[in-house]
Write a protein that holds these residues in place. Structure first.
Motif, PDB file in Angstrom:
ATOM      1  N   LEU A 282     -29.561  -0.622 -27.113  1.00 52.46           N
ATOM      2  CA  LEU A 282     -29.139  -0.894 -28.481  1.00 52.46           C
ATOM      3  C   LEU A 282     -28.892  -2.268 -28.975  1.00 52.46           C
ATOM      4  O   LEU A 282     -29.596  -2.862 -29.897  1.00 52.46           O
ATOM      5  N   LEU A 283     -28.201  -2.957 -28.211  1.00 48.51           N
ATOM      6  CA  LEU A 283     -27.831  -4.192 -28.354  1.00 48.51           C
ATOM      7  C   LEU A 283     -28.976  -5.290 -28.304  1.00 48.51           C
ATOM      8  O   LEU A 283     -29.337  -6.181 -28.937  1.00 48.51           O
ATOM      9  N   ASN A 284     -29.795  -5.068 -27.390  1.00 50.61           N
ATOM     10  CA  ASN A 284     -31.077  -5.864 -27.029  1.00 50.61           C
ATOM     11  C   ASN A 284     -31.794  -5.665 -28.264  1.00 50.61           C
ATOM     12  O   ASN A 284     -32.559  -6.721 -28.807  1.00 50.61           O
ATOM     13  N   GLU A 285     -32.366  -4.539 -28.470  1.00 48.91           N
ATOM     14  CA  GLU A 285     -33.309  -4.054 -29.612  1.00 48.91           C
ATOM     15  C   GLU A 285     -32.848  -4.502 -30.973  1.00 48.91           C
ATOM     16  O   GLU A 285     -33.723  -4.813 -31.577  1.00 48.91           O
ATOM     17  N   GLU A 286     -31.563  -4.580 -31.013  1.00 47.54           N
ATOM     18  CA  GLU A 286     -31.168  -5.039 -32.478  1.00 47.54           C
ATOM     19  C   GLU A 286     -31.005  -6.605 -32.583  1.00 47.54           C
ATOM     20  O   GLU A 286     -30.671  -6.930 -33.570  1.00 47.54           O
ATOM     21  N   ASN A 287     -31.340  -7.284 -31.721  1.00 46.81           N
ATOM     22  CA  ASN A 287     -31.429  -8.790 -31.628  1.00 46.81           C
ATOM     23  C   ASN A 287     -30.335  -9.440 -31.808  1.00 46.81           C
ATOM     24  O   ASN A 287     -30.010  -9.961 -32.885  1.00 46.81           O
ATOM     25  N   ILE A 288     -29.100  -8.835 -31.528  1.00 48.37           N
ATOM     26  CA  ILE A 288     -27.812  -9.580 -31.830  1.00 48.37           C
ATOM     27  C   ILE A 288     -27.492 -10.705 -30.938  1.00 48.37           C
ATOM     28  O   ILE A 288     -27.765 -10.622 -29.572  1.00 48.37           O
ATOM     29  N   ARG A 289     -27.467 -11.932 -31.751  1.00 46.85           N
ATOM     30  CA  ARG A 289     -27.206 -13.165 -31.091  1.00 46.85           C
ATOM     31  C   ARG A 289     -26.342 -13.572 -30.515  1.00 46.85           C
ATOM     32  O   ARG A 289     -25.068 -12.932 -30.816  1.00 46.85           O
ATOM     33  N   GLU A 290     -26.255 -14.780 -29.667  1.00 46.70           N
ATOM     34  CA  GLU A 290     -25.079 -15.008 -28.888  1.00 46.70           C
ATOM     35  C   GLU A 290     -24.009 -15.593 -29.746  1.00 46.70           C
ATOM     36  O   GLU A 290     -22.884 -15.268 -29.357  1.00 46.70           O
ATOM     37  N   ASP A 291     -24.263 -16.076 -30.861  1.00 46.18           N
ATOM     38  CA  ASP A 291     -23.296 -16.613 -31.799  1.00 46.18           C
ATOM     39  C   ASP A 291     -22.856 -15.659 -33.034  1.00 46.18           C
ATOM     40  O   ASP A 291     -22.237 -15.942 -34.091  1.00 46.18           O
ATOM     41  N   SER A 292     -23.195 -14.500 -32.772  1.00 43.64           N
ATOM     42  CA  SER A 292     -22.880 -13.237 -33.642  1.00 43.64           C
ATOM     43  C   SER A 292     -21.239 -12.977 -33.423  1.00 43.64           C
ATOM     44  O   SER A 292     -20.821 -13.306 -32.419  1.00 43.64           O
ATOM     45  N   ILE A 293     -20.796 -12.101 -34.391  1.00 44.20           N
ATOM     46  CA  ILE A 293     -19.578 -11.554 -34.523  1.00 44.20           C
ATOM     47  C   ILE A 293     -19.993  -9.829 -34.082  1.00 44.20           C
ATOM     48  O   ILE A 293     -20.616  -9.430 -34.965  1.00 44.20           O
ATOM     49  N   PHE A 294     -19.416  -9.336 -33.142  1.00 42.55           N
ATOM     50  CA  PHE A 294     -19.549  -7.862 -32.798  1.00 42.55           C
ATOM     51  C   PHE A 294     -18.470  -7.255 -32.919  1.00 42.55           C
ATOM     52  O   PHE A 294     -17.273  -7.365 -32.177  1.00 42.55           O
ATOM     53  N   ILE A 295     -18.401  -6.134 -33.460  1.00 41.22           N
ATOM     54  CA  ILE A 295     -17.296  -5.277 -33.895  1.00 41.22           C
ATOM     55  C   ILE A 295     -17.559  -3.977 -33.540  1.00 41.22           C
ATOM     56  O   ILE A 295     -18.617  -3.232 -34.002  1.00 41.22           O
ATOM     57  N   GLY A 308     -18.229  -3.130 -26.177  1.00 41.30           N
ATOM     58  CA  GLY A 308     -17.712  -4.358 -25.836  1.00 41.30           C
ATOM     59  C   GLY A 308     -17.998  -5.193 -24.653  1.00 41.30           C
ATOM     60  O   GLY A 308     -18.593  -6.482 -24.685  1.00 41.30           O
ATOM     61  N   LEU A 309     -18.091  -4.576 -23.633  1.00 39.64           N
ATOM     62  CA  LEU A 309     -18.753  -5.245 -22.262  1.00 39.64           C
ATOM     63  C   LEU A 309     -19.828  -5.493 -22.364  1.00 39.64           C
ATOM     64  O   LEU A 309     -20.517  -6.246 -21.850  1.00 39.64           O
ATOM     65  N   MET A 310     -20.776  -4.467 -22.981  1.00 39.83           N
ATOM     66  CA  MET A 310     -22.298  -4.719 -23.168  1.00 39.83           C
ATOM     67  C   MET A 310     -22.553  -5.927 -23.965  1.00 39.83           C
ATOM     68  O   MET A 310     -23.312  -6.978 -23.567  1.00 39.83           O
ATOM     69  N   ALA A 311     -21.880  -6.205 -25.063  1.00 37.57           N
ATOM     70  CA  ALA A 311     -21.810  -7.372 -25.900  1.00 37.57           C
ATOM     71  C   ALA A 311     -21.474  -8.453 -25.131  1.00 37.57           C
ATOM     72  O   ALA A 311     -22.239  -9.573 -25.198  1.00 37.57           O
ATOM     73  N   LYS A 312     -20.385  -8.569 -24.268  1.00 38.26           N
ATOM     74  CA  LYS A 312     -20.027  -9.732 -23.464  1.00 38.26           C
ATOM     75  C   LYS A 312     -21.169  -9.845 -22.475  1.00 38.26           C
ATOM     76  O   LYS A 312     -21.376 -11.257 -22.065  1.00 38.26           O
ATOM     77  N   SER A 313     -21.835  -9.030 -21.901  1.00 34.29           N
ATOM     78  CA  SER A 313     -22.891  -8.983 -20.924  1.00 34.29           C
ATOM     79  C   SER A 313     -24.054  -9.960 -21.502  1.00 34.29           C
ATOM     80  O   SER A 313     -24.816 -10.521 -20.929  1.00 34.29           O
ATOM     81  N   LEU A 314     -24.331  -9.809 -22.807  1.00 28.47           N
ATOM     82  CA  LEU A 314     -25.311 -10.658 -23.753  1.00 28.47           C
ATOM     83  C   LEU A 314     -24.790 -12.059 -24.211  1.00 28.47           C
ATOM     84  O   LEU A 314     -25.232 -12.539 -24.924  1.00 28.47           O
ATOM     85  N   ARG A 315     -23.458 -12.456 -23.540  1.00 26.79           N
ATOM     86  CA  ARG A 315     -22.749 -13.686 -23.952  1.00 26.79           C
ATOM     87  C   ARG A 315     -22.420 -13.700 -25.413  1.00 26.79           C
ATOM     88  O   ARG A 315     -22.522 -14.873 -25.999  1.00 26.79           O
ATOM     89  N   ILE A 316     -22.147 -12.436 -25.824  1.00 30.92           N
ATOM     90  CA  ILE A 316     -21.529 -12.596 -27.182  1.00 30.92           C
ATOM     91  C   ILE A 316     -20.186 -12.738 -27.260  1.00 30.92           C
ATOM     92  O   ILE A 316     -19.413 -11.735 -26.915  1.00 30.92           O
ATOM     93  N   GLU A 317     -19.489 -13.834 -27.475  1.00 27.02           N
ATOM     94  CA  GLU A 317     -18.353 -14.010 -27.326  1.00 27.02           C
ATOM     95  C   GLU A 317     -17.216 -13.576 -28.313  1.00 27.02           C
ATOM     96  O   GLU A 317     -16.156 -13.129 -27.736  1.00 27.02           O
ATOM     97  N   ARG A 318     -17.687 -13.529 -29.414  1.00 26.50           N
ATOM     98  CA  ARG A 318     -16.604 -13.114 -30.538  1.00 26.50           C
ATOM     99  C   ARG A 318     -16.921 -11.414 -30.777  1.00 26.50           C
ATOM    100  O   ARG A 318     -17.748 -11.066 -31.540  1.00 26.50           O
TER     101      ARG A 318
END
Length: 454
Positions: A282-295, A308-318
């Motif tokens: 999901l997160l890879n194919e939706e091209n969510i960038r590292e500087d994005s805000i993920f909710i 949330g952990l998947m997003a963190k693994s992609l270096r999405i800090e917020r």
């Protein structure tokens, strides 16, 4: 002050915990006896019955209470209580779980003379808007009638503060850095603390000094390109409120096709994607960038944590997640989530703010749920009257960040500053130091803790 609380579940129990520190008589009514033993307080009494029991309704003199707080998990019950108090001078606040729009809330408030309605979707929307704000770099809240400001600042990739000691930043000379959030860990710094890229600083100072700091360091950043915000799940009210934030590109990922059509129709600013939440790509194919805000705001707490952990693994800090229960709160610190929101807690916080109009309550949203700010009034019985700050043996993790004198003068105290009668202290306290704060200011004097919030 007399307060009636109807319902002692998640919201009601938090209200009792906070409001019991007020100089108030509190009556709690709940049909579930399991909710009551944990709420034992000296100024709180209980009735273990269903409020809809005809005998109870006849016995209760609603007009004798200044506030009636109907916070059961049944909207029908809460609205019924509001209808019974409609023509009284009592201030009625109700919890309303299901509404179609914010217009419906306003209609009910006017038609039933309700002082305030709290709705989880609306309160969560406000909470997240406060976290995100109109800038990735700056959020703020105000105390002492706007004279003291608490602000958040992200140490960004431009390296302005990166690898610099706090004591060497001249523009911080009149401002306190009360805390730093680094890699999910929250700590109170000192002058020797070296800042790192990605640190989130929490600043406290006079509003004019914070304003000058903002002009010097945030002005250029405010012209940066739009930010990307991705929401997994959510609801119409919360997502609409987030879509109203300036300069964001909003994407909503929703697996329910009916909600997809609703979001596309009602939230024109959002790009809505229909796909399953549990897709490992999901997160890879939706091209969510590292500087994005993920909710992540699905109805499943475990799924929100995993996403949330998947997003963190992609270096999405917020990364912000919603939790409908509090059983996972203690495991979040080692997971390094940027922030989380508990709908029941933010509803209780809003109610306490309304009841304690003179006492500013916590700013949990600014401190990722790890600290709070209190306004504490002093009287001649305050245990530290006429003492210098440096003589008070203030526990680590507790900071008197501002003082409003009785004549309205606002100051940022130093070691030589003397506490005076009728001061209003603006106190920062990490969440694990609240018991020490109680002891420090003497818990027997309830008025000193009128704004204590769990």
């Amino acid at each position: 002050m007399k307060i009636l609380i109807i319902g002692a579940g998640r919201v009601g129990s938090e209200l009792v915990d906070v409001l019991s520190y007020e100089d108030a008589e509190i009556l709690v009514i709940d049909k579930d006896s399991g909710n009551l033993p944990s709420l034992k307080k000296s100024n709180v009494s209980y009735i273990n019955k269903d409020i809809l029991d005809g005998d109870i309704l006849n016995e209760i003199d609603f007009s004798s209470f200044e506030y009636v707080l109907a916070v059961t998990n049944k909207d029908r019950t809460n609205i019924l209580i509001a209808s019974l108090t409609k023509n009284l001078s009592t201030k009625t606040i109700i919890r309303l779980n299901i509404v179609d729009s914010l217009d419906e809330i306003e209609y009910l408030k006017k038609s039933l003379n309700i002082y305030e309605i709290v709705n989880p979707e609306y309160e969560v929307g406000k909470f997240i808007k406060n976290i995100i704000g109109n800038s990735s770099y700056y959020t703020a809240d105000y105390f002492g009638k706007g004279k003291i400001e608490v602000a958040g600042h992200l140490v960004d990739t431009d390296g302005e503060f990166d690898n610099i000691a706090l004591k060497d930043i001249g523009s911080l000379a009149t401002i306190l850095v009360v805390a730093i959030l680094r890699d999910g860990k929250f700590f109170t710094p000192n002058g020797q603390t070296i800042l790192q890229k990605g640190d989130y600083l929490y600043l406290m100072g006079l509003s004019k000094d914070i304003s000058n700091f903002k002009m010097e360091h945030f002005l250029i950043k405010s012209t940066r390109k739009s930010r990307d915000v991705t929401i997994i799940g959510g609801n119409l009210i919360t997502n609409t409120m987030i879509s109203e934030i300036e300069d964001i590109n909003l994407k909503i990922i929703e697996e329910d096709s009916k909600k997809v059509r609703l979001f596309r129709d009602k939230i024109p600013k959002a790009f809505v994607v229909n796909r399953p939440y549990r897709d490992e790509n999901l997160l890879n194919e939706e091209n969510i960038r590292e500087d994005s805000i993920f909710i992540s705001m699905t109805d499943n707490d475990e799924l929100n944590i995993v996403l949330g952990l998947m997003a963190k693994s992609l270096r999405i800090e917020r990364t912000i997640i919603s939790l409908n229960t509090n059983i996972y709160s203690k495991i979040l610190d080692p997971l390094n989530m940027y922030s989380h929101v508990e709908p029941f807690t933010v509803m209780a916080n809003e109610i306490v703010n309304k009841v304690s109009q003179g006492s500013k309550i916590s700013v949990n949203f600014m401190f990722a749920g790890k600290a709070q700010v209190f306004e504490i009034s002093t009287s001649e019985k305050f245990p530290h009257i006429n003492k210098k700050i440096k003589e008070m043996n203030i526990p680590k993790g507790i900071i008197i960040g501002g003082i409003i004198r009785s004549d309205g003068l606002a100051i940022i105290p130093r070691g030589e500053t003397i506490i005076e009668k009728n001061d209003k202290l603006v106190v920062f306290c990490t969440d694990d130091k609240k018991e020490e704060l109680k002891n420090f200011i003497d818990t027997k004097k309830k008025n000193y803790l009128s704004s204590l919030f769990k």
